[in-house]
Design a protein around this motif. Structure first.
Motif, PDB file in Angstrom:
ATOM      1  N   ILE A   1       1.022  -1.401  -0.057  1.00  0.00           N
ATOM      2  CA  ILE A   1       0.192   0.106   0.023  1.00  0.00           C
ATOM      3  C   ILE A   1       0.970   1.285  -0.142  1.00  0.00           C
ATOM      4  O   ILE A   1       0.715   2.289  -0.711  1.00  0.00           O
ATOM      5  CB  ILE A   1      -0.841  -0.011   1.384  1.00  0.00           C
ATOM      6  N   GLY A   2       2.138   1.351   0.652  1.00  0.00           N
ATOM      7  CA  GLY A   2       2.774   2.370   0.833  1.00  0.00           C
ATOM      8  C   GLY A   2       3.465   2.416  -0.502  1.00  0.00           C
ATOM      9  O   GLY A   2       3.839   3.636  -0.939  1.00  0.00           O
ATOM     10  N   LYS A   3       3.964   1.377  -1.189  1.00  0.00           N
ATOM     11  CA  LYS A   3       4.698   1.547  -2.461  1.00  0.00           C
ATOM     12  C   LYS A   3       3.557   2.080  -3.607  1.00  0.00           C
ATOM     13  O   LYS A   3       4.059   3.104  -4.182  1.00  0.00           O
ATOM     14  CB  LYS A   3       5.122   0.287  -3.046  1.00  0.00           C
ATOM     15  N   ILE A   4       2.615   1.952  -3.524  1.00  0.00           N
ATOM     16  CA  ILE A   4       1.364   2.115  -4.447  1.00  0.00           C
ATOM     17  C   ILE A   4       1.093   3.799  -4.114  1.00  0.00           C
ATOM     18  O   ILE A   4       0.987   4.615  -5.083  1.00  0.00           O
ATOM     19  CB  ILE A   4       0.100   1.356  -4.463  1.00  0.00           C
ATOM     20  N   ALA A   5       0.969   4.000  -2.802  1.00  0.00           N
ATOM     21  CA  ALA A   5       0.639   5.473  -2.496  1.00  0.00           C
ATOM     22  C   ALA A   5       1.794   6.234  -2.787  1.00  0.00           C
ATOM     23  O   ALA A   5       1.716   7.544  -3.548  1.00  0.00           O
ATOM     24  CB  ALA A   5       0.575   5.644  -1.187  1.00  0.00           C
ATOM     25  N   LYS A   6       3.178   5.911  -2.695  1.00  0.00           N
ATOM     26  CA  LYS A   6       4.145   6.744  -3.024  1.00  0.00           C
ATOM     27  C   LYS A   6       4.280   6.721  -4.792  1.00  0.00           C
ATOM     28  O   LYS A   6       4.461   8.046  -5.229  1.00  0.00           O
ATOM     29  CB  LYS A   6       5.467   5.987  -2.809  1.00  0.00           C
TER      30      LYS A   6
ATOM     31  N   ILE B   1      -1.112   7.453   2.170  1.00  0.00           N
ATOM     32  CA  ILE B   1      -1.811   6.328   2.307  1.00  0.00           C
ATOM     33  C   ILE B   1      -3.039   6.544   2.710  1.00  0.00           C
ATOM     34  O   ILE B   1      -4.033   5.701   2.200  1.00  0.00           O
ATOM     35  CB  ILE B   1      -1.056   5.488   3.580  1.00  0.00           C
ATOM     36  N   ASP B   2      -3.663   7.517   3.484  1.00  0.00           N
ATOM     37  CA  ASP B   2      -4.820   7.645   4.212  1.00  0.00           C
ATOM     38  C   ASP B   2      -5.779   8.031   2.863  1.00  0.00           C
ATOM     39  O   ASP B   2      -7.015   7.680   2.920  1.00  0.00           O
ATOM     40  CB  ASP B   2      -5.016   8.577   5.116  1.00  0.00           C
ATOM     41  N   GLU B   3      -5.243   8.641   1.771  1.00  0.00           N
ATOM     42  CA  GLU B   3      -6.443   8.857   0.577  1.00  0.00           C
ATOM     43  C   GLU B   3      -6.547   7.546   0.135  1.00  0.00           C
ATOM     44  O   GLU B   3      -7.734   7.347  -0.536  1.00  0.00           O
ATOM     45  CB  GLU B   3      -5.464   9.778  -0.333  1.00  0.00           C
ATOM     46  N   LEU B   4      -6.016   6.386   0.034  1.00  0.00           N
ATOM     47  CA  LEU B   4      -6.134   5.143  -0.371  1.00  0.00           C
ATOM     48  C   LEU B   4      -7.349   4.747   0.260  1.00  0.00           C
ATOM     49  O   LEU B   4      -7.955   3.815  -0.152  1.00  0.00           O
ATOM     50  CB  LEU B   4      -5.012   4.514  -1.000  1.00  0.00           C
ATOM     51  N   LEU B   5      -7.117   4.806   1.667  1.00  0.00           N
ATOM     52  CA  LEU B   5      -8.013   3.944   2.672  1.00  0.00           C
ATOM     53  C   LEU B   5      -9.120   4.705   2.926  1.00  0.00           C
ATOM     54  O   LEU B   5     -10.165   4.248   3.753  1.00  0.00           O
ATOM     55  CB  LEU B   5      -7.074   3.689   3.786  1.00  0.00           C
ATOM     56  N   LYS B   6      -9.493   6.074   2.275  1.00  0.00           N
ATOM     57  CA  LYS B   6     -10.670   6.676   2.773  1.00  0.00           C
ATOM     58  C   LYS B   6     -12.029   6.131   2.297  1.00  0.00           C
ATOM     59  O   LYS B   6     -12.004   5.324   1.137  1.00  0.00           O
ATOM     60  CB  LYS B   6     -10.461   8.310   2.297  1.00  0.00           C
ATOM     61  N   ASP B   7     -12.938   6.159   3.039  1.00  0.00           N
ATOM     62  CA  ASP B   7     -14.424   5.422   2.499  1.00  0.00           C
ATOM     63  C   ASP B   7     -14.393   4.266   2.138  1.00  0.00           C
ATOM     64  O   ASP B   7     -15.171   3.562   1.760  1.00  0.00           O
ATOM     65  CB  ASP B   7     -14.748   6.406   1.300  1.00  0.00           C
ATOM     66  N   ILE B   8     -13.439   3.430   2.852  1.00  0.00           N
ATOM     67  CA  ILE B   8     -13.268   1.892   2.953  1.00  0.00           C
ATOM     68  C   ILE B   8     -14.118   1.268   3.954  1.00  0.00           C
ATOM     69  O   ILE B   8     -14.614   0.223   3.722  1.00  0.00           O
ATOM     70  CB  ILE B   8     -11.779   1.467   2.888  1.00  0.00           C
TER      71      ILE B   8
END
Length: 72
Positions: free
Chosen positions: A53-58, A64-71
């Motif tokens: 997740i960190g690699k993708i966010a970078k 990272i929290d943008e990828l996890l919002k509204d989940i």
């Protein structure tokens, strides 16, 4: 619930990737992951690790929290 979380996360990744005009292959290269792995994440088929997740966010240049919002 697990499949729903994976589906939502995959959609977040796909949306962020498309907003940046990246192909799955380009994102995979930037994140140092395999293209098919990115596809599996986007389809909700992979339970991804926090490290990836960190690699993708970078690679997407987002927090990272943008990828996890509204989940939840």
């Amino acid at each position: 619930m697990r499949a729903e979380i994976l589906d939502k996360f995959g959609k977040q990744v796909r949306d962020a990737r498309l907003q940046r005009g990246l192909s799955q292959e380009e994102l995979a290269e930037k994140a140092e992951l395999h293209r098919t792995y990115i596809g599996m994440i986007e389809r909700g088929e992979k339970n991804i690790t926090l490290i990836n997740i960190g690699k993708i966010a970078k690679a997407l240049a987002i927090a990272i929290d943008e990828l996890l919002k509204d989940i939840n």
